[in-house]
Design a protein around this motif. Structure first.
Motif, PDB file in Angstrom:
ATOM      1  N   ASP A 105       0.822  -1.215   0.000  1.00  0.00           N
ATOM      2  CA  ASP A 105       0.000   0.000   0.000  1.00  0.00           C
ATOM      3  C   ASP A 105       0.853   1.261   0.000  1.00  0.00           C
ATOM      4  N   ASP A 106       0.207   2.389  -0.232  1.00  0.00           N
ATOM      5  CA  ASP A 106       0.880   3.689  -0.190  1.00  0.00           C
ATOM      6  C   ASP A 106       1.633   3.858   1.129  1.00  0.00           C
ATOM      7  N   GLY A 107       2.844   4.419   1.034  1.00  0.00           N
ATOM      8  CA  GLY A 107       3.621   4.720   2.225  1.00  0.00           C
ATOM      9  C   GLY A 107       4.386   3.557   2.809  1.00  0.00           C
ATOM     10  N   CYS A 108       4.365   2.411   2.151  1.00  0.00           N
ATOM     11  CA  CYS A 108       5.064   1.236   2.677  1.00  0.00           C
ATOM     12  C   CYS A 108       6.564   1.346   2.434  1.00  0.00           C
ATOM     13  N   SER A 109       7.325   0.565   3.196  1.00  0.00           N
ATOM     14  CA  SER A 109       8.743   0.385   2.885  1.00  0.00           C
ATOM     15  C   SER A 109       8.879  -0.917   2.111  1.00  0.00           C
ATOM     16  N   LEU A 110       9.594  -0.842   0.997  1.00  0.00           N
ATOM     17  CA  LEU A 110       9.671  -1.950   0.045  1.00  0.00           C
ATOM     18  C   LEU A 110      11.129  -2.255  -0.255  1.00  0.00           C
ATOM     19  N   MET A 111      11.562  -3.459   0.062  1.00  0.00           N
ATOM     20  CA  MET A 111      12.919  -3.890  -0.248  1.00  0.00           C
ATOM     21  C   MET A 111      12.855  -4.855  -1.436  1.00  0.00           C
ATOM     22  N   VAL A 112      13.706  -4.615  -2.440  1.00  0.00           N
ATOM     23  CA  VAL A 112      13.625  -5.377  -3.681  1.00  0.00           C
ATOM     24  C   VAL A 112      14.999  -5.925  -4.053  1.00  0.00           C
ATOM     25  N   GLY A 113      15.068  -7.216  -4.331  1.00  0.00           N
ATOM     26  CA  GLY A 113      16.300  -7.812  -4.807  1.00  0.00           C
ATOM     27  C   GLY A 113      16.584  -7.403  -6.241  1.00  0.00           C
ATOM     28  N   GLY A 114      17.839  -7.584  -6.671  1.00  0.00           N
ATOM     29  CA  GLY A 114      18.173  -7.277  -8.056  1.00  0.00           C
ATOM     30  C   GLY A 114      19.328  -6.307  -8.181  1.00  0.00           C
ATOM     31  N   PHE A 115      19.854  -6.242  -9.395  1.00  0.00           N
ATOM     32  CA  PHE A 115      20.985  -5.379  -9.713  1.00  0.00           C
ATOM     33  C   PHE A 115      20.792  -4.914 -11.144  1.00  0.00           C
ATOM     34  N   GLY A 116      20.463  -3.620 -11.302  1.00  0.00           N
ATOM     35  CA  GLY A 116      20.199  -3.122 -12.649  1.00  0.00           C
ATOM     36  C   GLY A 116      18.998  -3.781 -13.300  1.00  0.00           C
ATOM     37  N   GLY A 117      18.093  -4.296 -12.498  1.00  0.00           N
ATOM     38  CA  GLY A 117      16.913  -4.983 -13.023  1.00  0.00           C
ATOM     39  C   GLY A 117      17.057  -6.495 -13.042  1.00  0.00           C
ATOM     40  N   ILE A 118      18.275  -6.998 -13.213  1.00  0.00           N
ATOM     41  CA  ILE A 118      18.497  -8.443 -13.231  1.00  0.00           C
ATOM     42  C   ILE A 118      18.318  -8.990 -11.818  1.00  0.00           C
ATOM     43  N   GLY A 119      17.430  -9.963 -11.667  1.00  0.00           N
ATOM     44  CA  GLY A 119      17.142 -10.520 -10.354  1.00  0.00           C
ATOM     45  C   GLY A 119      16.014  -9.813  -9.635  1.00  0.00           C
ATOM     46  N   SER A 120      15.398  -8.816 -10.281  1.00  0.00           N
ATOM     47  CA  SER A 120      14.228  -8.159  -9.703  1.00  0.00           C
ATOM     48  C   SER A 120      12.954  -8.844 -10.212  1.00  0.00           C
ATOM     49  N   PRO A 121      11.881  -8.874  -9.408  1.00  0.00           N
ATOM     50  CA  PRO A 121      10.654  -9.601  -9.777  1.00  0.00           C
ATOM     51  C   PRO A 121       9.765  -8.795 -10.723  1.00  0.00           C
ATOM     52  N   PRO A 122       9.768  -9.080 -12.021  1.00  0.00           N
ATOM     53  CA  PRO A 122       9.085  -8.221 -12.990  1.00  0.00           C
ATOM     54  C   PRO A 122       7.571  -8.180 -12.833  1.00  0.00           C
ATOM     55  N   SER A 123       6.963  -9.319 -12.556  1.00  0.00           N
ATOM     56  CA  SER A 123       5.497  -9.352 -12.496  1.00  0.00           C
ATOM     57  C   SER A 123       4.973  -8.613 -11.273  1.00  0.00           C
ATOM     58  N   LEU A 124       5.636  -8.782 -10.144  1.00  0.00           N
ATOM     59  CA  LEU A 124       5.213  -8.086  -8.931  1.00  0.00           C
ATOM     60  C   LEU A 124       5.400  -6.578  -9.070  1.00  0.00           C
ATOM     61  N   LEU A 125       6.528  -6.169  -9.643  1.00  0.00           N
ATOM     62  CA  LEU A 125       6.765  -4.740  -9.824  1.00  0.00           C
ATOM     63  C   LEU A 125       5.746  -4.121 -10.780  1.00  0.00           C
ATOM     64  N   GLN A 126       5.394  -4.849 -11.826  1.00  0.00           N
ATOM     65  CA  GLN A 126       4.386  -4.349 -12.757  1.00  0.00           C
ATOM     66  C   GLN A 126       3.031  -4.228 -12.065  1.00  0.00           C
ATOM     67  N   ALA A 127       2.725  -5.196 -11.192  1.00  0.00           N
ATOM     68  CA  ALA A 127       1.450  -5.153 -10.468  1.00  0.00           C
ATOM     69  C   ALA A 127       1.389  -3.964  -9.522  1.00  0.00           C
ATOM     70  N   ILE A 128       2.524  -3.614  -8.918  1.00  0.00           N
ATOM     71  CA  ILE A 128       2.581  -2.444  -8.040  1.00  0.00           C
ATOM     72  C   ILE A 128       2.338  -1.168  -8.844  1.00  0.00           C
ATOM     73  N   ILE A 129       2.936  -1.105 -10.036  1.00  0.00           N
ATOM     74  CA  ILE A 129       2.721   0.048 -10.925  1.00  0.00           C
ATOM     75  C   ILE A 129       1.252   0.140 -11.316  1.00  0.00           C
ATOM     76  N   ASP A 130       0.663  -1.001 -11.705  1.00  0.00           N
ATOM     77  CA  ASP A 130      -0.741  -1.018 -12.137  1.00  0.00           C
ATOM     78  C   ASP A 130      -1.682  -0.622 -11.005  1.00  0.00           C
ATOM     79  N   LYS A 131      -1.343  -0.975  -9.766  1.00  0.00           N
ATOM     80  CA  LYS A 131      -2.182  -0.625  -8.620  1.00  0.00           C
ATOM     81  C   LYS A 131      -2.088   0.869  -8.301  1.00  0.00           C
ATOM     82  N   GLY A 132      -0.977   1.481  -8.690  1.00  0.00           N
ATOM     83  CA  GLY A 132      -0.807   2.914  -8.444  1.00  0.00           C
ATOM     84  C   GLY A 132      -0.250   3.241  -7.077  1.00  0.00           C
ATOM     85  N   VAL A 133       0.524   2.329  -6.494  1.00  0.00           N
ATOM     86  CA  VAL A 133       1.087   2.553  -5.163  1.00  0.00           C
ATOM     87  C   VAL A 133       2.043   3.751  -5.197  1.00  0.00           C
ATOM     88  N   GLN A 134       1.954   4.613  -4.184  1.00  0.00           N
ATOM     89  CA  GLN A 134       2.736   5.851  -4.136  1.00  0.00           C
ATOM     90  C   GLN A 134       3.486   5.954  -2.807  1.00  0.00           C
TER      91      GLN A 134
END
Length: 233
Positions: free
Chosen positions: A22-51
């Motif tokens: 949700d809005d205002g959360c702290s979010l820790m994400v694995g990955g380096f330059g995008g490699i190793g980051s979770p693409p589907s979850l990140l896209q879902a966060i964008i689609d939800k409009g989390v700020q």
């Protein structure tokens, strides 16, 4: 196709996972330059409009992959990272005062995440000792005549990681360099959600290949996949 039991209740949908972010959360994400980051979850966060997210990640990635779009769209309130140079929009937002950035050298950043996951009170480093700007706000500790800065541990409301395979308990195997920061990020979230390429039955993973034990993983989602080819075009 082998049916996989959800006996531990950890396998959920991407839609169920993003309901926890949700809005205002702290979010820790694995990955380096995008490699190793979770693409589907990140896209879902964008689609939800989390700020207003506090992002903890190795970097701000490129503008169109990994955490990069969240940064580029102004969704990040504060970023705790080792560098932002790959994403020019991040630098622009920093200079305009629209995004706060806390820099940590890469090794120290990862050790802070490890400390958070291990329940430690922080780590002692000599980098920045005697430099007012680098040491600002950090407690100092003297040991055997040497002075150190206390770097505080990092944890997050939600940790997102990306793995090659998982079993229903959440044991994870990573793919080559996509492993990068993910094992430590998995330990440091109040809730850890693993996006995986393949979910296999319990007992199918070679115990010698498991990197993240399932005790650190709260939920598992099946990845929708990602096509990296366009990056080089």
């Amino acid at each position: 196709m082998t049916m996989v039991s959800n006996e531990y209740g950890k396998i959920i949908t991407i839609e169920q996972a993003v309901e926890m972010i949700d809005d205002g959360c702290s979010l820790m994400v694995g990955g380096f330059g995008g490699i190793g980051s979770p693409p589907s979850l990140l896209q879902a966060i964008i689609d939800k409009g989390v700020q207003q997210i506090t992002l903890i990640c190795n970097d701000t990635a490129f503008p169109h992959i990994g955490v990069g779009p969240l940064v580029a769209q102004g969704r990040i309130k504060k970023a705790v990272v080792s560098h932002i140079g790959s994403n020019p929009i991040a630098g622009q937002l920093l200079h305009e005062g629209k995004m706060e950035v806390e820099f940590s050298p890469q090794g120290i950043l990862i050790e802070r995440i490890r400390a958070g996951g291990a329940g430690l009170g922080g780590i002692l480093v000599d980098i920045g000792v005697g430099h007012e700007w680098l040491a600002k706000g950090k407690p100092t500790v003297d040991i055997d005549g040497n002075r150190y800065l206390l770097e505080r541990p990092l944890t997050a409301d939600i940790s997102l990681v990306y793995a090659k395979k998982a079993d229903p308990f959440g044991n994870l195997i990573y793919d080559k360099s996509a492993r990068n920061t993910n094992p430590l990020v998995a330990m440091a979230g109040r809730i850890t959600i693993a996006e995986v390429e393949e979910i296999v039955p319990l007992g199918e993973l070679d115990p010698e290949e498991i990197v993240t034990p399932g005790i650190f993983v709260t939920y598992i989602v099946q990845s929708n996949g990602v096509d990296w080819k366009w990056i080089w075009e």
